[in-house]
Design a protein around this motif. Sequence first.
Motif, PDB file in Angstrom:
ATOM      1  N   SER A  35       0.845  -1.197   0.000  1.00 42.00           N
ATOM      2  CA  SER A  35       0.000   0.000   0.000  1.00 42.00           C
ATOM      3  C   SER A  35       0.877   1.242   0.000  1.00 42.00           C
ATOM      4  O   SER A  35       2.109   1.151   0.098  1.00 42.00           O
ATOM      5  CB  SER A  35      -0.920   0.004   1.227  1.00 42.00           C
ATOM      6  OG  SER A  35      -0.151   0.037   2.423  1.00 42.00           O
ATOM      7  N   GLU A  36       0.228   2.382  -0.103  1.00 44.95           N
ATOM      8  CA  GLU A  36       0.934   3.656  -0.060  1.00 44.95           C
ATOM      9  C   GLU A  36       0.112   4.644   0.749  1.00 44.95           C
ATOM     10  O   GLU A  36      -1.116   4.682   0.641  1.00 44.95           O
ATOM     11  CB  GLU A  36       1.168   4.190  -1.474  1.00 44.95           C
ATOM     12  CG  GLU A  36       2.031   5.447  -1.521  1.00 44.95           C
ATOM     13  CD  GLU A  36       2.454   5.805  -2.935  1.00 44.95           C
ATOM     14  OE1 GLU A  36       3.343   5.119  -3.490  1.00 44.95           O
ATOM     15  OE2 GLU A  36       1.893   6.776  -3.484  1.00 44.95           O
ATOM     16  N   LYS A  69      -3.877   4.106  -0.012  1.00 41.89           N
ATOM     17  CA  LYS A  69      -4.330   3.383  -1.196  1.00 41.89           C
ATOM     18  C   LYS A  69      -3.608   2.037  -1.284  1.00 41.89           C
ATOM     19  O   LYS A  69      -2.449   1.914  -0.914  1.00 41.89           O
ATOM     20  CB  LYS A  69      -4.057   4.201  -2.472  1.00 41.89           C
ATOM     21  CG  LYS A  69      -4.859   5.477  -2.561  1.00 41.89           C
ATOM     22  CD  LYS A  69      -4.611   6.192  -3.869  1.00 41.89           C
ATOM     23  CE  LYS A  69      -5.453   7.457  -3.969  1.00 41.89           C
ATOM     24  NZ  LYS A  69      -5.254   8.161  -5.265  1.00 41.89           N
ATOM     25  N   GLY A  70      -4.340   1.031  -1.768  1.00 43.63           N
ATOM     26  CA  GLY A  70      -3.757  -0.296  -1.918  1.00 43.63           C
ATOM     27  C   GLY A  70      -4.783  -1.225  -2.529  1.00 43.63           C
ATOM     28  O   GLY A  70      -5.635  -0.805  -3.322  1.00 43.63           O
ATOM     29  N   PRO A  75      -9.611  -2.698  -5.262  1.00 45.58           N
ATOM     30  CA  PRO A  75      -8.957  -1.429  -4.891  1.00 45.58           C
ATOM     31  C   PRO A  75      -9.400  -0.988  -3.501  1.00 45.58           C
ATOM     32  O   PRO A  75     -10.575  -1.099  -3.154  1.00 45.58           O
ATOM     33  CB  PRO A  75      -9.442  -0.448  -5.960  1.00 45.58           C
ATOM     34  CG  PRO A  75      -9.876  -1.307  -7.100  1.00 45.58           C
ATOM     35  CD  PRO A  75     -10.406  -2.568  -6.489  1.00 45.58           C
ATOM     36  N   PHE A  76      -8.447  -0.500  -2.723  1.00 43.99           N
ATOM     37  CA  PHE A  76      -8.740  -0.063  -1.361  1.00 43.99           C
ATOM     38  C   PHE A  76      -8.309   1.378  -1.192  1.00 43.99           C
ATOM     39  O   PHE A  76      -7.212   1.767  -1.590  1.00 43.99           O
ATOM     40  CB  PHE A  76      -8.003  -0.948  -0.355  1.00 43.99           C
ATOM     41  CG  PHE A  76      -8.195  -0.511   1.077  1.00 43.99           C
ATOM     42  CD1 PHE A  76      -9.306  -0.908   1.796  1.00 43.99           C
ATOM     43  CD2 PHE A  76      -7.266   0.320   1.694  1.00 43.99           C
ATOM     44  CE1 PHE A  76      -9.498  -0.490   3.106  1.00 43.99           C
ATOM     45  CE2 PHE A  76      -7.443   0.740   3.004  1.00 43.99           C
ATOM     46  CZ  PHE A  76      -8.556   0.331   3.712  1.00 43.99           C
ATOM     47  N   ILE A  97     -11.905   6.222   7.970  1.00 44.50           N
ATOM     48  CA  ILE A  97     -12.966   5.823   7.054  1.00 44.50           C
ATOM     49  C   ILE A  97     -12.317   5.172   5.839  1.00 44.50           C
ATOM     50  O   ILE A  97     -11.156   5.453   5.507  1.00 44.50           O
ATOM     51  CB  ILE A  97     -13.827   7.016   6.598  1.00 44.50           C
ATOM     52  CG1 ILE A  97     -12.962   8.107   5.942  1.00 44.50           C
ATOM     53  CG2 ILE A  97     -14.634   7.587   7.761  1.00 44.50           C
ATOM     54  CD1 ILE A  97     -13.766   9.251   5.345  1.00 44.50           C
ATOM     55  N   ASP A  98     -13.049   4.280   5.165  1.00 47.50           N
ATOM     56  CA  ASP A  98     -12.525   3.676   3.941  1.00 47.50           C
ATOM     57  C   ASP A  98     -13.674   3.228   3.048  1.00 47.50           C
ATOM     58  O   ASP A  98     -14.847   3.314   3.429  1.00 47.50           O
ATOM     59  CB  ASP A  98     -11.569   2.513   4.260  1.00 47.50           C
ATOM     60  CG  ASP A  98     -12.222   1.412   5.073  1.00 47.50           C
ATOM     61  OD1 ASP A  98     -13.330   0.974   4.709  1.00 47.50           O
ATOM     62  OD2 ASP A  98     -11.638   0.985   6.089  1.00 47.50           O
ATOM     63  N   ASN A  99     -13.324   2.747   1.851  1.00 46.13           N
ATOM     64  CA  ASN A  99     -14.330   2.342   0.881  1.00 46.13           C
ATOM     65  C   ASN A  99     -14.812   0.910   1.090  1.00 46.13           C
ATOM     66  O   ASN A  99     -15.549   0.373   0.254  1.00 46.13           O
ATOM     67  CB  ASN A  99     -13.794   2.512  -0.549  1.00 46.13           C
ATOM     68  CG  ASN A  99     -12.625   1.575  -0.852  1.00 46.13           C
ATOM     69  OD1 ASN A  99     -11.933   1.110   0.060  1.00 46.13           O
ATOM     70  ND2 ASN A  99     -12.390   1.298  -2.121  1.00 46.13           N
ATOM     71  N   MET A 100     -14.419   0.290   2.197  1.00 47.98           N
ATOM     72  CA  MET A 100     -14.869  -1.061   2.517  1.00 47.98           C
ATOM     73  C   MET A 100     -15.978  -1.060   3.577  1.00 47.98           C
ATOM     74  O   MET A 100     -16.308  -2.099   4.136  1.00 47.98           O
ATOM     75  CB  MET A 100     -13.686  -1.913   3.008  1.00 47.98           C
ATOM     76  CG  MET A 100     -12.612  -2.143   1.972  1.00 47.98           C
ATOM     77  SD  MET A 100     -13.182  -3.235   0.654  1.00 47.98           S
ATOM     78  CE  MET A 100     -11.720  -3.329  -0.386  1.00 47.98           C
ATOM     79  N   GLY A 101     -16.499   0.118   3.887  1.00 42.90           N
ATOM     80  CA  GLY A 101     -17.552   0.196   4.891  1.00 42.90           C
ATOM     81  C   GLY A 101     -18.269   1.523   4.800  1.00 42.90           C
ATOM     82  O   GLY A 101     -18.002   2.341   3.899  1.00 42.90           O
TER      83      GLY A 101
END
Length: 212
Positions: free
Chosen positions: A89-90, A107-108, A114-115, A135-139
């Motif tokens: 990841s970065e 990001k990773g 894509p995360f 927060i993230d795009n998985m929830g």
Amino acid sequence: MKNLFFAVSTAFLFIACDKVKMDVKTGKEADSLTSKEWKPVDSATANKAWMDYATPGEMHKMLAKSDGTWTGENTMWMENGGKPMTTTSEATNKMVFDGRYQVGEHKGNFMGMPFEGMSIVGYDNAKKKFVSTWIDNMGTGIMNMEGEWNSSKKSIEFKGKMTDPTRPGENCDVREVFTIVDDNHHVMEMYGPDSKTGKEYKTMEIKYTRKK
């Protein structure tokens, strides 16, 4: 100009807090303030308290040292004793609001998808603790944690709660240990409950290296 700003802010908060007092007396408000006796604070004391609260200090300077871009070597475990999954990841960190908070953009990929995630970390001068949100795009929830600096270990141990989607309406306890190895290497360890036993185990480890 700064003193004028704090004076106006303090006056505004006095009015707001006084409104809360009035509502509590009339029974229209029911929050944590009702469990404690309200203690008046004179304007000079309040003004100093707010200035101290709003002024970045040594802990904020320490946060600022990790500004920049970092690469991450990620290891994740879906269950206690399970087979580890590895990804890369970065993360890019940047202090905002004149050095008061650090925003991190991550990001990773996760299981081929894509995360993206975003963290906000700060040091609350009044609580004497680090505070963190994630927060993230998985929830669709927000994870909140607080932590204390351990100078001997050069680490912050965050504790908090996050939504447990497998148990609707419930939260689960989470813990994070963030260790500063040196100026160019950090380690983040995340702990949470095992889905089968509920006992804490290490769910993730990320080894960060500053990108040159």
